[in-house]
Write an enzyme that holds these catalytic residues in place. Structure first.
Site, PDB file in Angstrom:
ATOM      1  N   CYS A 193       0.843  -1.194   0.000  1.00 15.26           N
ATOM      2  CA  CYS A 193       0.000   0.000   0.000  1.00 15.26           C
ATOM      3  C   CYS A 193       0.879   1.245   0.000  1.00 15.26           C
ATOM      4  CB  CYS A 193      -0.882  -0.004   1.248  1.00 15.26           C
ATOM      5  SG  CYS A 193       0.100   0.084   2.746  1.00 15.26           S
ATOM      6  N   HIS A 249       3.426   1.972  11.061  1.00 17.87           N
ATOM      7  CA  HIS A 249       2.455   1.780  12.147  1.00 17.87           C
ATOM      8  C   HIS A 249       2.401   2.951  13.119  1.00 17.87           C
ATOM      9  CE1 HIS A 249       1.802  -2.271  11.053  1.00 17.87           C
ATOM     10  NE2 HIS A 249       2.913  -2.777  11.528  1.00 17.87           N
ATOM     11  N   CYS A 295       2.709   6.276   8.556  1.00 14.95           N
ATOM     12  CA  CYS A 295       1.794   6.531   7.443  1.00 14.95           C
ATOM     13  C   CYS A 295       0.912   7.733   7.782  1.00 14.95           C
ATOM     14  CB  CYS A 295       0.924   5.298   7.199  1.00 14.95           C
ATOM     15  SG  CYS A 295      -0.313   5.607   5.929  1.00 14.95           S
ATOM     16  N   HIS A 302      -1.168  -5.037  18.886  1.00 16.60           N
ATOM     17  CA  HIS A 302      -0.630  -4.684  17.567  1.00 16.60           C
ATOM     18  C   HIS A 302       0.027  -3.303  17.662  1.00 16.60           C
ATOM     19  CE1 HIS A 302      -0.490  -3.379  13.393  1.00 16.60           C
ATOM     20  NE2 HIS A 302      -0.610  -4.650  13.051  1.00 16.60           N
ATOM     21  N   GLU A 327       0.344  -0.749  15.696  1.00 20.28           N
ATOM     22  CA  GLU A 327      -0.437   0.440  15.315  1.00 20.28           C
ATOM     23  C   GLU A 327      -1.434   0.797  16.425  1.00 20.28           C
ATOM     24  OE1 GLU A 327      -2.628   0.466  11.480  1.00 20.28           O
ATOM     25  OE2 GLU A 327      -4.123   1.620  12.592  1.00 20.28           O
ATOM     26  N   THR A 346      -6.401   0.702  11.185  1.00 22.64           N
ATOM     27  CA  THR A 346      -6.638   0.934   9.751  1.00 22.64           C
ATOM     28  C   THR A 346      -6.869  -0.343   8.942  1.00 22.64           C
ATOM     29  OG1 THR A 346      -4.251   0.962   9.386  1.00 22.64           O
ATOM     30  CG2 THR A 346      -5.323   3.098   9.687  1.00 22.64           C
ATOM     31  N   SER A 368       1.489 -10.791   9.559  1.00 19.26           N
ATOM     32  CA  SER A 368       0.817  -9.594   9.045  1.00 19.26           C
ATOM     33  C   SER A 368      -0.685  -9.719   9.242  1.00 19.26           C
ATOM     34  CB  SER A 368       1.146  -9.429   7.556  1.00 19.26           C
ATOM     35  OG  SER A 368       0.138  -8.703   6.902  1.00 19.26           O
ATOM     36  N   ASN A 375      -3.115  -7.764   8.220  1.00 16.72           N
ATOM     37  CA  ASN A 375      -3.969  -7.520   7.054  1.00 16.72           C
ATOM     38  C   ASN A 375      -3.912  -8.681   6.069  1.00 16.72           C
ATOM     39  OD1 ASN A 375      -2.453  -6.577   4.395  1.00 16.72           O
ATOM     40  ND2 ASN A 375      -1.271  -5.780   6.112  1.00 16.72           N
ATOM     41  N   SER A 387       1.965  -5.395   2.876  1.00 14.59           N
ATOM     42  CA  SER A 387       3.416  -5.355   3.080  1.00 14.59           C
ATOM     43  C   SER A 387       4.166  -6.183   2.029  1.00 14.59           C
ATOM     44  CB  SER A 387       3.768  -5.911   4.457  1.00 14.59           C
ATOM     45  OG  SER A 387       3.037  -5.283   5.454  1.00 14.59           O
TER      46      SER A 387
HETATM   47  S1  SF4 Z   1      -2.859   0.115   5.069  1.00 14.26           S
HETATM   48 FE1  SF4 Z   1      -1.943   1.265   6.774  1.00 14.26          FE
HETATM   49  S2  SF4 Z   1       0.110   1.803   6.079  1.00 14.26           S
HETATM   50 FE2  SF4 Z   1      -1.078   1.209   4.279  1.00 14.26          FE
HETATM   51  S3  SF4 Z   1      -1.856   3.135   3.415  1.00 14.26           S
HETATM   52 FE3  SF4 Z   1      -3.410   2.270   4.751  1.00 14.26          FE
HETATM   53  S4  SF4 Z   1      -3.048   3.193   6.757  1.00 14.26           S
HETATM   54 FE4  SF4 Z   1      -1.227   3.519   5.541  1.00 14.26          FE
END
Ligand code: SF4
Length: 284
Positions: free
Chosen positions: A13, A74, A96, A124, A126, A165, A221, A223, A265
């Site tokens: 991302c 994070h 970010c 976590h 973040e 997020t 990870s 996500n 990632s």
């Molecule tokens: S997933 Fe997390 S690190 Fe990636 S753009 Fe979105 S907020 Fe930023």
């Protein structure tokens, strides 16, 4: 021969790509030791690659004076930044910008007298960074967590919600539905990142049409793990891997449509190498 498709939104991302670019630039310019505070991203292969470029992983912000310390995407709490600065460390803040925005909202809610709840994964990085921006903030991850806070009297009358997020809308909905039963005033900020929701939607769309789904990304990870769970709902033959070497030819027996997605990632070269490896193992 099977068709191989990559999800329309997949892989690294904006925030992670930005952090990686910042750490590589800092490594090239550093005239002393350089470290990231925690692994830069949840991707062991990328972290190993950075180590070869001289970037170590620190666990404490109080590094020796003159060290360049990169804060990862994070983000961290204000006290951590202060500790690094007081130790004479050169800080490169690669938080970010979307995470920074969550920090600001959490801080403002706290100043406004709200009990701040962060919907996310306890522990976590973040989430820990976000709660450090809001005095007394609590982490919740389920309706049961909300009930427990309500019963212990910790919920308060004014509740403000922000979200890790990478969480799903379903998780936010579960928590807020329960909160509505207990609060007088509720302010909800949906801080789920679009990058995440777009990857989740694209992964679901592709999984619906695929016989086999390969999800690429670190096992640590969050996500990527969410992506694998979403895909498995639509495609039972979903496999979460970190790299091409883990692929097994038996997974693809009889498959006509193979889908690929990757966590936020995962760099493009890892996606490509998995794609190439699938072509090899499925070649007639
Ligand atoms: S997933 Fe997390 S690190 Fe990636 S753009 Fe979105 S907020 Fe930023």
């Amino acid at each position: 021969m099977a068709t191989i498709s990559i999800a329309q939104e997949a892989g690294m991302c904006f925030g992670v790509a930005r952090a990686l670019k910042m750490v590589r630039k800092a490594a090239a310019a550093a005239d002393g030791p350089i470290a990231t505070l925690g692994p830069l991203i949840h991707n062991p292969q990328v972290v190993d690659d950075l180590a070869r470029q001289g970037v170590s992983v620190a666990t404490d912000p109080r590094q020796p004076q003159g060290t360049t310390l990169v804060i990862r995407a994070h983000g961290v709490g204000p006290d951590t930044l202060k500790e690094a600065q007081e130790a004479g460390v050169k800080v490169v803040d690669a938080t970010c910008p979307y995470v920074t925005k969550v920090h600001h909202i959490a801080g403002q809610l706290s100043h406004g007298g709200y009990t701040v709840l962060v919907v996310g994964e306890r522990g976590h990085a973040e989430v820990e960074g976000t709660i450090a921006h809001a005095s007394g903030a609590q982490v919740v991850n389920s309706a049961q967590d909300v009930q427990a806070l309500a019963h212990s009297g910790e919920l308060g009358r004014k509740v403000g919600v922000v979200v890790q997020t990478t969480q799903t809308v379903e998780k936010l909905t579960e928590v807020t539905a329960e909160l509505l039963r207990h609060c007088i005033e509720l302010r909800i900020y949906n801080t789920i990142c679009e990058a995440t929701s777009k990857r989740q939607q694209a992964a679901a769309d592709l999984a619906k049409k695929s016989d086999v789904m390969i999800v690429i990304g670190g096992r640590n990870s969050a996500n990527t793990t969410h992506l694998a769970e979403i895909c498995a709902n639509f495609c039972p033959k979903t496999y979460h891997i970190e790299q091409a070497g883990e692929l097994q030819s038996t997974w693809f027996a009889g498959a006509d449509r193979i889908g690929i997605t990757a966590g936020a990632s995962t760099p493009p070269e890892q996606i490509q190498s998995v794609c190439d490896a699938i072509e090899t193992v499925t070649a007639p």
